[in-house]
Design a protein around this motif. Sequence first.
Motif, PDB file in Angstrom:
ATOM      1  N   PHE A  92       0.824  -1.205   0.000  1.00 55.81           N
ATOM      2  CA  PHE A  92       0.000   0.000   0.000  1.00 55.81           C
ATOM      3  C   PHE A  92       0.863   1.262   0.000  1.00 55.81           C
ATOM      4  O   PHE A  92       0.498   2.255  -0.618  1.00 55.81           O
ATOM      5  CB  PHE A  92      -1.004  -0.039   1.147  1.00 55.81           C
ATOM      6  N   ILE A  93       2.023   1.205   0.633  1.00 58.36           N
ATOM      7  CA  ILE A  93       2.961   2.337   0.567  1.00 58.36           C
ATOM      8  C   ILE A  93       3.438   2.524  -0.868  1.00 58.36           C
ATOM      9  O   ILE A  93       3.452   3.633  -1.393  1.00 58.36           O
ATOM     10  CB  ILE A  93       4.157   2.129   1.519  1.00 58.36           C
ATOM     11  N   ALA A  94       3.821   1.421  -1.506  1.00 57.95           N
ATOM     12  CA  ALA A  94       4.273   1.498  -2.902  1.00 57.95           C
ATOM     13  C   ALA A  94       3.158   2.031  -3.792  1.00 57.95           C
ATOM     14  O   ALA A  94       3.405   2.848  -4.686  1.00 57.95           O
ATOM     15  CB  ALA A  94       4.744   0.118  -3.378  1.00 57.95           C
ATOM     16  N   SER A  95       1.925   1.595  -3.533  1.00 56.54           N
ATOM     17  CA  SER A  95       0.775   2.054  -4.335  1.00 56.54           C
ATOM     18  C   SER A  95       0.512   3.545  -4.157  1.00 56.54           C
ATOM     19  O   SER A  95       0.126   4.230  -5.102  1.00 56.54           O
ATOM     20  CB  SER A  95      -0.487   1.284  -3.953  1.00 56.54           C
ATOM     21  N   LEU A  96       0.713   4.029  -2.931  1.00 50.97           N
ATOM     22  CA  LEU A  96       0.495   5.454  -2.667  1.00 50.97           C
ATOM     23  C   LEU A  96       1.580   6.332  -3.284  1.00 50.97           C
ATOM     24  O   LEU A  96       1.342   7.506  -3.557  1.00 50.97           O
ATOM     25  CB  LEU A  96       0.435   5.708  -1.159  1.00 50.97           C
ATOM     26  N   THR A  97       2.758   5.763  -3.484  1.00 45.71           N
ATOM     27  CA  THR A  97       3.876   6.562  -3.969  1.00 45.71           C
ATOM     28  C   THR A  97       4.126   6.411  -5.469  1.00 45.71           C
ATOM     29  O   THR A  97       5.007   7.076  -6.005  1.00 45.71           O
ATOM     30  CB  THR A  97       5.161   6.217  -3.192  1.00 45.71           C
ATOM     31  N   MET A  98       3.361   5.544  -6.132  1.00 49.13           N
ATOM     32  CA  MET A  98       3.434   5.426  -7.589  1.00 49.13           C
ATOM     33  C   MET A  98       2.015   5.306  -8.128  1.00 49.13           C
ATOM     34  O   MET A  98       1.305   4.367  -7.785  1.00 49.13           O
ATOM     35  CB  MET A  98       4.272   4.232  -8.041  1.00 49.13           C
ATOM     36  N   THR A  99       1.641   6.254  -8.944  1.00 47.80           N
ATOM     37  CA  THR A  99       0.290   6.292  -9.504  1.00 47.80           C
ATOM     38  C   THR A  99      -0.014   5.027 -10.297  1.00 47.80           C
ATOM     39  O   THR A  99       0.807   4.583 -11.102  1.00 47.80           O
ATOM     40  CB  THR A  99       0.148   7.514 -10.427  1.00 47.80           C
ATOM     41  N   LYS A 100      -1.194   4.453 -10.045  1.00 43.67           N
ATOM     42  CA  LYS A 100      -1.693   3.282 -10.778  1.00 43.67           C
ATOM     43  C   LYS A 100      -0.697   2.119 -10.778  1.00 43.67           C
ATOM     44  O   LYS A 100      -0.498   1.464 -11.795  1.00 43.67           O
ATOM     45  CB  LYS A 100      -2.078   3.671 -12.196  1.00 43.67           C
ATOM     46  N   LEU A 101      -0.101   1.859  -9.633  1.00 42.95           N
ATOM     47  CA  LEU A 101       0.927   0.816  -9.538  1.00 42.95           C
ATOM     48  C   LEU A 101       0.428  -0.528 -10.058  1.00 42.95           C
ATOM     49  O   LEU A 101       1.097  -1.151 -10.889  1.00 42.95           O
ATOM     50  CB  LEU A 101       1.425   0.678  -8.091  1.00 42.95           C
ATOM     51  N   HIS A 102      -0.700  -0.981  -9.586  1.00 44.81           N
ATOM     52  CA  HIS A 102      -1.155  -2.316  -9.995  1.00 44.81           C
ATOM     53  C   HIS A 102      -1.447  -2.384 -11.489  1.00 44.81           C
ATOM     54  O   HIS A 102      -1.178  -3.396 -12.132  1.00 44.81           O
ATOM     55  CB  HIS A 102      -2.350  -2.794  -9.162  1.00 44.81           C
ATOM     56  N   GLU A 103      -1.961  -1.308 -12.061  1.00 47.20           N
ATOM     57  CA  GLU A 103      -2.206  -1.288 -13.506  1.00 47.20           C
ATOM     58  C   GLU A 103      -0.885  -1.326 -14.270  1.00 47.20           C
ATOM     59  O   GLU A 103      -0.777  -2.004 -15.292  1.00 47.20           O
ATOM     60  CB  GLU A 103      -3.002  -0.046 -13.901  1.00 47.20           C
ATOM     61  N   ARG A 104       0.097  -0.615 -13.765  1.00 44.65           N
ATOM     62  CA  ARG A 104       1.404  -0.575 -14.421  1.00 44.65           C
ATOM     63  C   ARG A 104       2.090  -1.936 -14.347  1.00 44.65           C
ATOM     64  O   ARG A 104       2.725  -2.361 -15.315  1.00 44.65           O
ATOM     65  CB  ARG A 104       2.255   0.522 -13.801  1.00 44.65           C
ATOM     66  N   ILE A 105       1.948  -2.613 -13.197  1.00 42.40           N
ATOM     67  CA  ILE A 105       2.501  -3.966 -13.083  1.00 42.40           C
ATOM     68  C   ILE A 105       1.780  -4.892 -14.060  1.00 42.40           C
ATOM     69  O   ILE A 105       2.418  -5.657 -14.790  1.00 42.40           O
ATOM     70  CB  ILE A 105       2.393  -4.485 -11.629  1.00 42.40           C
ATOM     71  N   THR A 106       0.461  -4.807 -14.093  1.00 39.11           N
ATOM     72  CA  THR A 106      -0.335  -5.640 -15.002  1.00 39.11           C
ATOM     73  C   THR A 106       0.070  -5.390 -16.448  1.00 39.11           C
ATOM     74  O   THR A 106       0.129  -6.325 -17.256  1.00 39.11           O
ATOM     75  CB  THR A 106      -1.839  -5.363 -14.807  1.00 39.11           C
ATOM     76  N   ASN A 107       0.391  -4.141 -16.785  1.00 41.40           N
ATOM     77  CA  ASN A 107       0.795  -3.790 -18.149  1.00 41.40           C
ATOM     78  C   ASN A 107       2.257  -4.121 -18.439  1.00 41.40           C
ATOM     79  O   ASN A 107       2.734  -3.880 -19.541  1.00 41.40           O
ATOM     80  CB  ASN A 107       0.538  -2.308 -18.414  1.00 41.40           C
ATOM     81  N   GLY A 108       2.968  -4.647 -17.447  1.00 36.65           N
ATOM     82  CA  GLY A 108       4.341  -5.094 -17.674  1.00 36.65           C
ATOM     83  C   GLY A 108       5.396  -4.021 -17.544  1.00 36.65           C
ATOM     84  O   GLY A 108       6.520  -4.213 -18.015  1.00 36.65           O
TER      85      GLY A 108
END
Length: 133
Positions: A92-108
């Motif tokens: 959750f810290i990583a998600s708060l500090t990088m916009t759309k983290l999970h989407e970016r990971i999903t997009n590779g």
Amino acid sequence: MFGYVAGLPAFLAYFVLGLVFYGVFALVYSALTPQKEMTLIRAGNMAAVTAYLGSILGFGIVLASAAANSVSVVDFIIWSIIGVLAQILAFFIASLTMTKLHERITNGEISAGVWNAGISLAVGLLNAACMTY
């Protein structure tokens, strides 16, 4: 001869519990994160591999410290649970500090995976160090 393996029962207890906690962590982490880690990993998504492996390694550092510093199996269990919670917090810290983290990971996007892995490792190191009382 038996004196050399006197610690074997304790070793087995900590080792087996550690493996169980790895499984618990993997299930909880995968359930709470929006991306489907194993599906992405099987598809060859390097950002997902990096992010997930960083989380597993960050938790592994915590487990190692908990095992090394615990005074009993119950103590190990308590600190392992705290470790699970700290690693979830890391996501959750990583998600708060990088916009759309999970989407970016999903997009590779490798940078997103490395960011998540780095935060997970940093939180794991801090958590492990704080266990050395």
